[in-house]
Scaffold this active site. Structure first.
Site, PDB file in Angstrom:
ATOM      1  N   GLY A   1       0.787  -1.234   0.000  1.00  0.00           N
ATOM      2  CA  GLY A   1       0.000   0.000   0.000  1.00  0.00           C
ATOM      3  C   GLY A   1       0.819   1.286   0.000  1.00  0.00           C
ATOM      4  N   SER A   2       2.058   1.231  -0.538  1.00  0.00           N
ATOM      5  CA  SER A   2       2.832   2.485  -0.550  1.00  0.00           C
ATOM      6  C   SER A   2       2.210   3.495  -1.524  1.00  0.00           C
ATOM      7  CB  SER A   2       4.303   2.229  -0.888  1.00  0.00           C
ATOM      8  OG  SER A   2       4.449   1.823  -2.218  1.00  0.00           O
ATOM      9  N   ASN A   3       1.638   3.016  -2.610  1.00  0.00           N
ATOM     10  CA  ASN A   3       0.928   3.944  -3.519  1.00  0.00           C
ATOM     11  C   ASN A   3      -0.332   4.490  -2.864  1.00  0.00           C
ATOM     12  OD1 ASN A   3       2.098   4.327  -6.334  1.00  0.00           O
ATOM     13  ND2 ASN A   3       2.311   2.109  -6.069  1.00  0.00           N
TER      14      ASN A   3
ATOM     15  N   ILE B   1      -7.576  -9.573 -11.180  1.00  0.00           N
ATOM     16  CA  ILE B   1      -8.084  -8.970 -12.420  1.00  0.00           C
ATOM     17  C   ILE B   1      -9.589  -8.730 -12.295  1.00  0.00           C
ATOM     18  CG2 ILE B   1      -8.419  -9.366 -14.905  1.00  0.00           C
ATOM     19  CD1 ILE B   1      -5.774 -10.965 -14.840  1.00  0.00           C
TER      20      ILE B   1
ATOM     21  N   HIS C   1       0.886   0.758 -13.228  1.00  0.00           N
ATOM     22  CA  HIS C   1       1.586  -0.477 -13.601  1.00  0.00           C
ATOM     23  C   HIS C   1       3.095  -0.207 -13.665  1.00  0.00           C
ATOM     24  CE1 HIS C   1       1.977  -4.446 -15.359  1.00  0.00           C
ATOM     25  NE2 HIS C   1       2.825  -3.922 -16.216  1.00  0.00           N
TER      26      HIS C   1
ATOM     27  N   GLU D   1       6.523   6.049  -9.019  1.00  0.00           N
ATOM     28  CA  GLU D   1       5.074   5.757  -9.009  1.00  0.00           C
ATOM     29  C   GLU D   1       4.348   6.706  -8.061  1.00  0.00           C
ATOM     30  OE1 GLU D   1       3.817   1.651  -8.567  1.00  0.00           O
ATOM     31  OE2 GLU D   1       5.687   0.938  -9.426  1.00  0.00           O
TER      32      GLU D   1
END
Ligand code: GAR
Length: 193
Positions: free
Chosen positions: A20-22, A97, A114, A179
């Protein structure tokens, strides 16, 4: 520029499966008055995802949904998103997905980050494959999600140089740092900010 408050920001859910760093960088971004989004919900398909802790730290509602049966998973997800009036989904390391049915059914925006320069290296193990192919550059991409894996329209990309002694670990770290900057920029771009 218009001042955006919690009321007029786009109600967003972030989907995670791991660290969960993003997610953390998106939460920080969402708190700025310049951000068009407000994060209302964290969804994880993995009850052990470390990123779920950010829900606790930042007091954001979190839900774990993990049904093997796709129809049950999809319908549960749709009902949670509707109940929370979610208008936008940001996939951030979500390793499941989404089905065609779900993508058709959700009426808002769905975007993904991505870790490669799409259309190169769709799918998993992107850094390993880029190193094996002796690429000079790799990077990350934010794109709209459609029913084909990692194939939706590109919103923004950031190129990262691969150094001589690069390993999968160092490249992962280098790209992840980019990112965290790229995802907020891409969201601002969508809303012409
Ligand atoms: C990120 O590198 C993200 O781009 C990647 O997983 C990592 C999640 O890190 N996503 C995919 O590979 C999706 N196909 P995080 O949990 O620390 O944000």
């Amino acid at each position: 520029m218009a001042i955006l408050t919690g009321i007029n920001k786009v109600k967003t859910a972030v989907f995670i499966s791991g660290n969960g760093s993003n997610l953390k960088s998106l939460i920080k971004f969402s708190k700025s008055s310049k951000s068009p989004i407000s994060i209302r919900l964290i969804i994880s398909n993995n009850s052990k995802a470390k990123g779920l802790n950010y829900g606790k730290i930042f007091r954001i509602k979190k839900k774990v949904i993990n049904f093997r049966n796709t129809k049950i998973f999809d319908n549960k997800l749709i009902s949670i998103l509707r109940n929370n009036k979610i208008e936008m989904i940001c996939l951030a390391g979500f390793m499941k997905i989404l089905s065609k049915y779900f993508i058709r059914k959700f009426s808002g925006i769905i975007i993904n980050i991505h870790p490669s320069l799409l259309p190169k290296y769709k799918g998993l193990n992107t850094h390993k494959r880029a190193l094996m192919n002796k690429e000079k550059y790799s990077g990350c991409t934010v794109h709209y999600v459609n029913s084909r894996l990692d194939s939706g329209k590109i919103i923004l990309q950031k190129r990262v140089k691969i150094s001589k002694n690069e390993t999968e670990k160092t490249l992962t770290r280098k790209i992840l740092i980019q990112e965290h900057k790229l995802y907020p920029k891409a969201i601002s771009k969508i809303f012409n900010l």
